[in-house]
Design a protein around this motif. Structure first.
Motif, PDB file in Angstrom:
ATOM      1  N   GLY A  26      70.928  57.901  38.380  1.00 13.60           N
ATOM      2  CA  GLY A  26      70.067  57.816  39.558  1.00 13.60           C
ATOM      3  C   GLY A  26      70.745  57.075  40.702  1.00 13.60           C
ATOM      4  O   GLY A  26      70.660  57.493  41.865  1.00 13.60           O
ATOM      5  N   ASN A  27      71.454  55.989  40.366  1.00  7.24           N
ATOM      6  CA  ASN A  27      72.128  55.199  41.406  1.00  7.24           C
ATOM      7  C   ASN A  27      73.252  55.983  42.071  1.00  7.24           C
ATOM      8  O   ASN A  27      73.351  56.028  43.298  1.00  7.24           O
ATOM      9  N   ILE A  28      74.132  56.580  41.249  1.00  9.06           N
ATOM     10  CA  ILE A  28      75.284  57.277  41.813  1.00  9.06           C
ATOM     11  C   ILE A  28      74.834  58.502  42.620  1.00  9.06           C
ATOM     12  O   ILE A  28      75.471  58.884  43.615  1.00  9.06           O
ATOM     13  N   THR A  29      73.708  59.103  42.220  1.00  8.42           N
ATOM     14  CA  THR A  29      73.154  60.222  42.992  1.00  8.42           C
ATOM     15  C   THR A  29      72.695  59.731  44.366  1.00  8.42           C
ATOM     16  O   THR A  29      72.931  60.393  45.392  1.00  8.42           O
ATOM     17  N   ARG A  30      72.075  58.568  44.384  1.00 11.12           N
ATOM     18  CA  ARG A  30      71.625  57.982  45.652  1.00 11.12           C
ATOM     19  C   ARG A  30      72.807  57.591  46.535  1.00 11.12           C
ATOM     20  O   ARG A  30      72.790  57.811  47.750  1.00 11.12           O
ATOM     21  N   TYR A  31      73.855  57.037  45.909  1.00  8.94           N
ATOM     22  CA  TYR A  31      75.034  56.634  46.677  1.00  8.94           C
ATOM     23  C   TYR A  31      75.694  57.841  47.331  1.00  8.94           C
ATOM     24  O   TYR A  31      76.088  57.803  48.507  1.00  8.94           O
ATOM     25  N   GLN A  32      75.822  58.923  46.562  1.00  8.05           N
ATOM     26  CA  GLN A  32      76.475  60.104  47.123  1.00  8.05           C
ATOM     27  C   GLN A  32      75.641  60.713  48.247  1.00  8.05           C
ATOM     28  O   GLN A  32      76.175  61.164  49.265  1.00  8.05           O
ATOM     29  N   ALA A  33      74.325  60.734  48.057  1.00  5.98           N
ATOM     30  CA  ALA A  33      73.456  61.283  49.106  1.00  5.98           C
ATOM     31  C   ALA A  33      73.600  60.481  50.401  1.00  5.98           C
ATOM     32  O   ALA A  33      73.623  61.049  51.500  1.00  5.98           O
ATOM     33  N   THR A  89      79.135  63.571  38.009  1.00  7.99           N
ATOM     34  CA  THR A  89      79.326  64.577  36.963  1.00  7.99           C
ATOM     35  C   THR A  89      79.672  63.918  35.632  1.00  7.99           C
ATOM     36  O   THR A  89      79.145  64.298  34.575  1.00  7.99           O
ATOM     37  N   SER A  90      80.544  62.912  35.686  1.00  8.83           N
ATOM     38  CA  SER A  90      80.948  62.212  34.469  1.00  8.83           C
ATOM     39  C   SER A  90      79.771  61.509  33.811  1.00  8.83           C
ATOM     40  O   SER A  90      79.585  61.587  32.583  1.00  8.83           O
ATOM     41  N   ALA A 148      76.624  62.229  34.133  1.00  9.14           N
ATOM     42  CA  ALA A 148      75.703  63.249  33.617  1.00  9.14           C
ATOM     43  C   ALA A 148      76.188  63.762  32.260  1.00  9.14           C
ATOM     44  O   ALA A 148      75.385  63.974  31.334  1.00  9.14           O
ATOM     45  N   GLU A 149      77.499  63.953  32.126  1.00 12.27           N
ATOM     46  CA  GLU A 149      78.063  64.401  30.848  1.00 12.27           C
ATOM     47  C   GLU A 149      77.890  63.334  29.776  1.00 12.27           C
ATOM     48  O   GLU A 149      77.566  63.635  28.619  1.00 12.27           O
ATOM     49  N   GLN A 150      78.117  62.086  30.151  1.00 11.12           N
ATOM     50  CA  GLN A 150      77.959  60.983  29.200  1.00 11.12           C
ATOM     51  C   GLN A 150      76.508  60.862  28.743  1.00 11.12           C
ATOM     52  O   GLN A 150      76.230  60.599  27.561  1.00 11.12           O
ATOM     53  N   LEU A 151      75.586  61.044  29.662  1.00 12.15           N
ATOM     54  CA  LEU A 151      74.169  60.976  29.323  1.00 12.15           C
ATOM     55  C   LEU A 151      73.797  62.108  28.367  1.00 12.15           C
ATOM     56  O   LEU A 151      73.045  61.894  27.404  1.00 12.15           O
ATOM     57  N   ALA A 152      74.324  63.299  28.619  1.00 10.25           N
ATOM     58  CA  ALA A 152      74.067  64.427  27.716  1.00 10.25           C
ATOM     59  C   ALA A 152      74.619  64.134  26.324  1.00 10.25           C
ATOM     60  O   ALA A 152      73.977  64.444  25.307  1.00 10.25           O
ATOM     61  N   ASP A 153      75.812  63.533  26.256  1.00  8.64           N
ATOM     62  CA  ASP A 153      76.406  63.157  24.975  1.00  8.64           C
ATOM     63  C   ASP A 153      75.530  62.137  24.246  1.00  8.64           C
ATOM     64  O   ASP A 153      75.298  62.246  23.036  1.00  8.64           O
ATOM     65  N   ALA A 154      75.074  61.118  24.979  1.00 12.24           N
ATOM     66  CA  ALA A 154      74.247  60.074  24.372  1.00 12.24           C
ATOM     67  C   ALA A 154      72.951  60.656  23.823  1.00 12.24           C
ATOM     68  O   ALA A 154      72.506  60.282  22.717  1.00 12.24           O
ATOM     69  N   ARG A 155      72.338  61.554  24.566  1.00 16.79           N
ATOM     70  CA  ARG A 155      71.092  62.171  24.106  1.00 16.79           C
ATOM     71  C   ARG A 155      71.326  63.043  22.877  1.00 16.79           C
ATOM     72  O   ARG A 155      70.493  63.083  21.959  1.00 16.79           O
ATOM     73  N   ALA A 156      72.462  63.752  22.848  1.00 16.16           N
ATOM     74  CA  ALA A 156      72.790  64.568  21.674  1.00 16.16           C
ATOM     75  C   ALA A 156      72.988  63.685  20.440  1.00 16.16           C
ATOM     76  O   ALA A 156      72.570  64.037  19.328  1.00 16.16           O
ATOM     77  N   ILE A 157      73.614  62.540  20.625  1.00 12.02           N
ATOM     78  CA  ILE A 157      73.819  61.599  19.518  1.00 12.02           C
ATOM     79  C   ILE A 157      72.481  61.081  19.008  1.00 12.02           C
ATOM     80  O   ILE A 157      72.256  60.981  17.787  1.00 12.02           O
ATOM     81  N   LEU A 158      71.568  60.762  19.912  1.00  7.16           N
ATOM     82  CA  LEU A 158      70.238  60.273  19.502  1.00  7.16           C
ATOM     83  C   LEU A 158      69.485  61.323  18.698  1.00  7.16           C
ATOM     84  O   LEU A 158      68.809  60.998  17.732  1.00  7.16           O
ATOM     85  N   VAL A 159      69.606  62.580  19.091  1.00  6.44           N
ATOM     86  CA  VAL A 159      68.957  63.653  18.344  1.00  6.44           C
ATOM     87  C   VAL A 159      69.506  63.701  16.918  1.00  6.44           C
ATOM     88  O   VAL A 159      68.746  63.824  15.944  1.00  6.44           O
ATOM     89  N   LEU A 160      70.814  63.602  16.776  1.00  9.36           N
ATOM     90  CA  LEU A 160      71.438  63.641  15.457  1.00  9.36           C
ATOM     91  C   LEU A 160      71.066  62.403  14.635  1.00  9.36           C
ATOM     92  O   LEU A 160      70.876  62.487  13.424  1.00  9.36           O
ATOM     93  N   LEU A 161      70.961  61.245  15.299  1.00  7.50           N
ATOM     94  CA  LEU A 161      70.609  60.018  14.588  1.00  7.50           C
ATOM     95  C   LEU A 161      69.174  60.030  14.088  1.00  7.50           C
ATOM     96  O   LEU A 161      68.844  59.375  13.090  1.00  7.50           O
ATOM     97  N   LYS A 162      68.314  60.788  14.770  1.00 11.30           N
ATOM     98  CA  LYS A 162      66.904  60.837  14.394  1.00 11.30           C
ATOM     99  C   LYS A 162      66.615  61.906  13.355  1.00 11.30           C
ATOM    100  O   LYS A 162      65.481  62.022  12.888  1.00 11.30           O
TER     101      LYS A 162
END
Length: 236
Positions: A73-80, A215-216, A218-232
């Motif tokens: 959210g922050n980096i999106t605001r900074y770029q805007a 972009t980076s 966003a990719e890291q967040l997608a990775d973290a969410r995928a890991i949480l799904v597998l952990l659950k």
């Protein structure tokens, strides 16, 4: 066990072969049972440790997900803000004194925080505990997440160095805490329109860097969410 050994030796001298065979079989079975009990205990301890590690990863990645959501959210605001400032400069619509422009300037020098690595994962690698994870997809996801974070750390540091080396933007604006903390200004006190226009290419470069970092993250967040799904996922 020692008493049984002495009894076997006594029977050996007397050549009581059947009794010797029975005693030997008892020894073998006893050793086998002791080894099995030891193995069961070790396997039970490993399973408990694996569950503890899984729980620690689940707690940590829940925090990491939350932190990455904030960073995105922050980096999106900074770029805007950077894009808005560049657009205003190109259209020559920047007023002499504007709180909005000051906010754009402040955000255009911001790249946010560097993404966090998983301390639990790093400790698992150090201790050789990664093998305790019996889900190859989870192992691969953890490795991919850490490699992406480590790789982007170099990009982040390099981008900071380029952006804040002889930066013309700092000659165009006065911050409330420059000097030793150059680049860490919390507010913009004033700015010079002409010097700000001369820094347009730098602001454009900042926008591109922020876009890459967005972009980076966003990719890291997608990775973290995928890991949480597998952990659950329930244990097999």
């Amino acid at each position: 066990m020692r008493l049984l050994f002495r009894r076997m030796m006594k029977r050996l001298r007397k050549q009581e072969w059947v009794a010797i065979g029975i005693d030997f079989l008892i020894v073998v079975i006893g050793v086998f049972i002791a080894m099995q009990v030891s193995n069961w205990n070790a396997q039970g301890a490993e399973r408990r440790h694996a569950r503890e590690l899984t729980q620690a990863l689940r707690v940590e990645f829940t925090d990491i997900e939350r932190e990455l959501e904030t960073s995105l959210g922050n980096i999106t605001r900074y770029q805007a803000a950077s894009r808005s400032l560049v657009t205003a400069l190109r259209n020559d619509t920047v007023p002499s004194d504007s709180d909005q422009v000051k906010a754009w300037i402040l955000n255009s020098i911001n790249l946010g925080r560097q993404s966090p690595r998983s301390a639990v994962y790093l400790q698992m690698v150090s201790d050789g505990d990664l093998q305790l994870i019996d889900d190859p997809k989870l192992t691969a996801a953890l490795v991919r997440f850490d490699q992406r974070i480590e790789r982007n750390a170099f990009v982040y540091a390099g981008t900071l160095s380029i952006m804040f080396s002889d930066d013309p933007l700092f000659d165009a604006a006065e911050f409330n805490d420059t000097g030793a903390l150059r680049g860490a200004g919390r507010t913009v006190l004033s700015y010079d329109r002409e010097r700000l226009k001369a820094a347009e290419s730098r602001i454009e470069a900042a926008s591109l860097a922020q876009s890459s970092l967005r972009t980076s993250v966003a990719e890291q967040l997608a990775d973290a969410r995928a890991i949480l799904v597998l952990l659950k996922k329930p244990a097999a």
